[in-house]
Design a protein around this motif. Structure first.
Motif, PDB file in Angstrom:
ATOM      1  N   MET A 187      35.998  37.206  50.350  1.00  0.00           N
ATOM      2  CA  MET A 187      35.895  35.872  50.928  1.00  0.00           C
ATOM      3  C   MET A 187      37.183  35.094  50.682  1.00  0.00           C
ATOM      4  N   THR A 188      37.781  35.272  49.497  1.00  0.00           N
ATOM      5  CA  THR A 188      39.071  34.654  49.213  1.00  0.00           C
ATOM      6  C   THR A 188      40.131  35.162  50.179  1.00  0.00           C
ATOM      7  N   ALA A 189      40.147  36.482  50.400  1.00  0.00           N
ATOM      8  CA  ALA A 189      41.123  37.069  51.316  1.00  0.00           C
ATOM      9  C   ALA A 189      40.946  36.509  52.723  1.00  0.00           C
ATOM     10  N   LEU A 190      39.696  36.381  53.158  1.00  0.00           N
ATOM     11  CA  LEU A 190      39.446  35.867  54.500  1.00  0.00           C
ATOM     12  C   LEU A 190      39.864  34.397  54.610  1.00  0.00           C
ATOM     13  N   ALA A 191      39.727  33.661  53.520  1.00  0.00           N
ATOM     14  CA  ALA A 191      40.179  32.272  53.528  1.00  0.00           C
ATOM     15  C   ALA A 191      41.696  32.194  53.702  1.00  0.00           C
ATOM     16  N   ILE A 192      42.429  33.091  53.054  1.00  0.00           N
ATOM     17  CA  ILE A 192      43.880  33.151  53.244  1.00  0.00           C
ATOM     18  C   ILE A 192      44.206  33.443  54.706  1.00  0.00           C
ATOM     19  N   GLY A 243      46.144  38.357  40.397  1.00  0.00           N
ATOM     20  CA  GLY A 243      46.649  38.214  41.757  1.00  0.00           C
ATOM     21  C   GLY A 243      45.735  37.366  42.619  1.00  0.00           C
ATOM     22  N   TYR A 244      44.431  37.586  42.519  1.00  0.00           N
ATOM     23  CA  TYR A 244      43.493  36.801  43.315  1.00  0.00           C
ATOM     24  C   TYR A 244      43.317  35.390  42.762  1.00  0.00           C
ATOM     25  N   ALA A 245      43.499  35.210  41.446  1.00  0.00           N
ATOM     26  CA  ALA A 245      43.509  33.858  40.903  1.00  0.00           C
ATOM     27  C   ALA A 245      44.654  33.054  41.502  1.00  0.00           C
ATOM     28  N   LEU A 246      45.812  33.702  41.672  1.00  0.00           N
ATOM     29  CA  LEU A 246      46.950  33.017  42.281  1.00  0.00           C
ATOM     30  C   LEU A 246      46.707  32.720  43.760  1.00  0.00           C
ATOM     31  N   LEU A 247      45.962  33.587  44.436  1.00  0.00           N
ATOM     32  CA  LEU A 247      45.590  33.282  45.818  1.00  0.00           C
ATOM     33  C   LEU A 247      44.708  32.035  45.875  1.00  0.00           C
ATOM     34  N   GLY A 248      43.862  31.856  44.871  1.00  0.00           N
ATOM     35  CA  GLY A 248      43.073  30.629  44.809  1.00  0.00           C
ATOM     36  C   GLY A 248      43.959  29.404  44.686  1.00  0.00           C
ATOM     37  N   ARG A 249      45.020  29.517  43.880  1.00  0.00           N
ATOM     38  CA  ARG A 249      45.964  28.396  43.770  1.00  0.00           C
ATOM     39  C   ARG A 249      46.674  28.157  45.103  1.00  0.00           C
ATOM     40  N   VAL A 250      47.022  29.224  45.802  1.00  0.00           N
ATOM     41  CA  VAL A 250      47.633  29.078  47.127  1.00  0.00           C
ATOM     42  C   VAL A 250      46.695  28.302  48.057  1.00  0.00           C
ATOM     43  N   LEU A 251      45.426  28.687  48.062  1.00  0.00           N
ATOM     44  CA  LEU A 251      44.459  28.009  48.929  1.00  0.00           C
ATOM     45  C   LEU A 251      44.341  26.533  48.581  1.00  0.00           C
ATOM     46  N   THR A 252      44.357  26.220  47.295  1.00  0.00           N
ATOM     47  CA  THR A 252      44.292  24.826  46.864  1.00  0.00           C
ATOM     48  C   THR A 252      45.509  24.055  47.346  1.00  0.00           C
ATOM     49  N   ASN A 253      46.689  24.627  47.119  1.00  0.00           N
ATOM     50  CA  ASN A 253      47.919  23.911  47.453  1.00  0.00           C
ATOM     51  C   ASN A 253      48.104  23.750  48.961  1.00  0.00           C
ATOM     52  N   GLY A 294      38.325  30.954  39.885  1.00  0.00           N
ATOM     53  CA  GLY A 294      37.104  31.439  40.515  1.00  0.00           C
ATOM     54  C   GLY A 294      37.342  32.302  41.741  1.00  0.00           C
ATOM     55  N   ALA A 295      38.533  32.212  42.331  1.00  0.00           N
ATOM     56  CA  ALA A 295      38.846  33.009  43.518  1.00  0.00           C
ATOM     57  C   ALA A 295      38.797  34.496  43.246  1.00  0.00           C
TER      58      ALA A 295
END
Length: 471
Positions: A67-72, A161-171, A229-230
């Motif tokens: 779901m995180t990947a799809l959000a990216i 790596g996926y935690a950092l994707l969560g930060r990307v989504l936030t920013n 949480g991502a």
């Protein structure tokens, strides 16, 4: 689903839970967009004796990643980010991270999505830091030993790596990761019982997580919601997760229908391509020989000789094990949750998928395209006449240059002498411009493989003929 099939599935789940000593288990089967079967057994709370119900919430850990990947990808599709841009473009703190080597490529979002950023596999650590704060994640970025190897060289599963994707989504989205996920996916899909806040979920119908040390059971602590949480923070129910699985499976087949979901169907199909180096997994006890697999974006794709395209992902946390398995060519999804630490639920979902396959009729063969029919009819006519040329034969420019007509004619004569007269028995399309066909002959069968050229008036560019059973 028949009563007998339902009973068999429930029995398989019960036997698995007993064998693996899982206190409570919930499983669901999705077929053609509907939740067609639910199994709920055992206890959600050992101390209180509370039973698992269809609506009991379980943590699904790394199953959150797709779901995180799809959000990216949803932000990429809106032009908000690029997968091959350096991570530091979206997480400025990462600019201060020393590269693995002086000649290393920059870490990109694609590296993070595919677990090829060069970070060390970090399941034990990652599973205990879901409550990490923003400041703590910043300290990991600033002072951590991040690299096991340079980016892009190998697949190594990374929660960071996926935690950092969560930060990307936030920013990039301008709102907290959890808020973006709730607004973009959970609310549109009607996943009202799904949350990143496990402590809040635990106030309702919640499966407490347990560990077993020898013969001693103990309740695992609840890892709270936090900055990372991502990588694995979702808690969900069978009905809710069935909605998400149905949404993913609706991406197949590709078609002209309007888009109706919270992300593009093409982006979902993109997620399951082999984006990372392929591997062969360790065999599961009593299972078939593992098939070649590779990671996409938050999902693994296995080329399964029995089941076809098999898309899957596991989840594990202290107190929980989970797994989802999807068969897009069938429109089936199978998922299972258990409340014992790292319960191996992938064994159960694969068993259920094989049971469903055994009980179901073969997939219907798609009709061949007119261009494919025309080309195969020409081959049948050539076999009957013994001459590759003649009439309206749809050949591409390369066909008789690659193998002259006299050699093709000699091949046809040899096959006809061996097999006798033949008639077209069936066509098996691979796609609109390629396929296989079979001629039923007087003394056996003739197998054919054909490929057409990518022109407006497609012609035969490749033709292989072989007697059935030939080397």
């Amino acid at each position: 689903m028949s009563a007998s099939a339902s009973s068999d599935l429930d029995a398989a789940c019960a036997a698995f839970a007993e064998q693996e000593r899982i206190p409570g288990l919930a499983a669901g089967i999705v077929q053609e967009g509907r939740l067609v079967h639910v199994t709920a057994l055992g206890v959600a709370d050992r101390e209180a004796g509370r039973r698992v119900e269809a609506g009991t919430a379980f943590r699904i850990a790394s199953m959150t990643k797709n779901m995180t990947a799809l959000a990216i990808l949803s932000l990429r599709d809106r032009g908000k980010l690029q997968l091959d841009a350096p991570l530091e473009q979206y997480v400025p703190q990462f600019a201060a991270v020393k590269p693995a080597t002086r000649d290393s490529a920059p870490v990109t979002l694609r590296h993070l999505l595919t677990h090829t950023a060069g970070f060390v596999t970090d399941d034990p650590w990652g599973d205990r830091v879901l409550g990490m704060s923003s400041a703590e994640l910043d300290r990991v970025i600033a002072t951590g030993h991040l690299f096991a190897r340079p980016p892009g060289l190998a697949f190594e599963y990374s929660n960071l790596g996926y935690a950092l994707l969560g930060r990307v989504l936030t920013n990039v989205s301008g709102e907290p990761y959890q808020a973006y996920m709730r607004r973009t996916f959970l609310e549109p899909l009607g996943m009202v019982g799904t949350t990143f806040d496990a402590p809040a979920a635990a106030k309702g119908d919640y499966a407490w997580g347990y560990r077993l040390d020898g013969d001693v059971w103990s309740r695992e602590r609840i890892e709270p919601d936090g900055e990372v949480g991502a990588m694995g923070g979702l808690a969900t129910t069978v009905p809710d997760y069935a909605r998400y699985v149905s949404f993913l499976l609706d991406a197949w087949p590709a078609r002209d229908d309007p888009e109706t979901g919270p992300a593009r169907r093409s982006s979902i199909r993109e997620m399951v391509l082999w984006h990372a180096p392929p591997f062969v997994a360790d065999p599961l006890p009593g299972a078939r020989t593992p098939q070649p697999s590779a990671y996409g974006y938050g999902l693994t794709h296995s080329s399964d000789a029995l089941l076809g395209m098999r898309i899957h992902h596991a989840g594990g946390l202290p107190g929980y094990g989970s797994h989802v398995l999807m068969l897009p060519e069938r429109g089936w999804g199978v998922f299972a949750f258990g409340n014992r630490t790292y319960a191996p639920m992938s064994r159960l979902t694969l068993q259920i998928a094989e049971m469903l396959h055994e009980a179901s009729p073969p997939l219907p063969v798609a009709p061949p395209s007119p261009a494919l029919v025309r080309a195969i009819d020409a081959v049948v006519a050539a076999y009957a006449s013994g001459r590759i040329e003649g009439g309206d034969r749809p050949f591409a420019v390369n066909f008789l240059l690659d193998t002259p007509a006299r050699l093709r004619d000699a091949e046809l004569a040899s096959l006809r002498a061996r097999l006798g007269e033949g008639r077209l028995e069936r066509i098996e399309p691979v796609h609109a411009l390629a396929g296989r066909f079979v001629l039923a002959c007087a003394k056996g069968r003739l197998n054919g493989t054909i490929a057409l050229s990518p022109e407006a008036d497609s012609g035969i560019q490749k033709l292989i003929l072989s007697p059935a059973g030939a080397d």
